[in-house]
Design an enzyme around this catalytic site. Structure first.
Site: not given
Length: 271
Positions: A12, A14, A41-43, A86, A197
């Protein structure tokens, strides 16, 4: 030293910031190394991307938890099902899962401020739902309502602020509120984080992941470095890493998708 001239970095914001730092250092040292990112990223919070792989699977799996909460709430007298999903800074999973399931009465995300207490608060509306429908389902993103919790200023290993557990907090406040107004309730709290996850990617994410990987390799062989690959307006494209790490993507409270979610839940503004 080891003859590595291509580096592929999956992750992601970072992780991409780290990849960008490596790319800049390689340029400074005049090393012929291609550094290419693949957004994972799953977000779904990476800037400019239509979606990142893992997101579809997360939404699909989140629906199972919402369905379980709905059945539990619906089967009990004055049942309330609370599901925490999440989403540290962005509520895409909570919004899409709520919209897809059609079983959620209240959806709370970090981008949209709300009050728990007061005449227009979440708990007042929850009381109305219990009195009229007899049950309710609440879906909360993990980053929602952090202004209502005590700040610790603690950081995790990656330097991210450790969030307070809003799911547990709203569960406790709900029980406290209904005890005060003398209405019996049956609260079921579900936190499916690790189930979501750890699940295998669905077909859509499997294909997306494969194509992103292929495009990343093509980009590196073509001599590009300091780039990431993703879907932008339905097209696969390369973008400079600094462009996608400027800040996290978040849900626009004025977007059609959020308004569709509000239409589905029927919730008012909690301000």
């Amino acid at each position: 030293e080891r003859g590595i001239n291509m580096l592929f970095v999956l992750g992601g914001n970072g992780t991409h910031a780290g990849a960008n730092a490596i790319h800049n250092e390689c340029r400074k040292r005049k090393m012929k190394v291609a550094v290419v990112g693949v957004p994972k990223t799953i977000d779904n919070d990476i800037l400019h991307m239509d979606k990142t792989f893992g997101f579809d699977t997360a939404v699909e799996e989140a629906q199972r938890a919402i369905n379980s909460a709905y059945i539990e709430a619906h089967s009990a007298y004055h049942g309330i099902g609370i599901v925490k999903l999440m989403g540290r800074n962005s509520g895409f999973i909570a919004m899409q899962a709520s919209l897809a399931s059609g079983q959620v009465d209240i959806c709370l995300i970090p981008e949209v401020p709300f009050n728990l207490h007061g005449p227009h608060g979440v708990l007042k509306h929850l009381k109305y739902l219990i009195e009229t429908k007899g049950s309710a389902v609440i879906c909360v993103a993990e980053g929602a309502g952090q202004n209502l919790l005590e700040k610790t200023n603690a950081k995790d290993a990656s330097g991210n602020t450790v969030l307070g557990d809003f799911g547990v907090y709203i569960q406790q406040e709900t029980k406290k509120y209904f005890k005060e107004v003398s209405i019996p309730i049956d609260v079921k709290y579900i936190d499916p984080t690790y189930m979501i996850r750890a699940v295998r990617a669905n077909a859509s994410d499997g294909i997306l992941c494969t194509v992103l990987g292929q495009n990343a390799v093509h980009g590196a062989f073509a001599g590009y470095s300091g780039i990431t690959v993703g879907i932008i307006n339905t097209h696969y494209a390369y973008l400079p890493i600094p462009e996608v790490i400027a800040y996290p993507k978040s849900v626009d409270p004025n977007s059609r998708m959020w308004h569709r979610c509000l239409t589905s839940t029927g919730q008012p503004d909690f301000i």
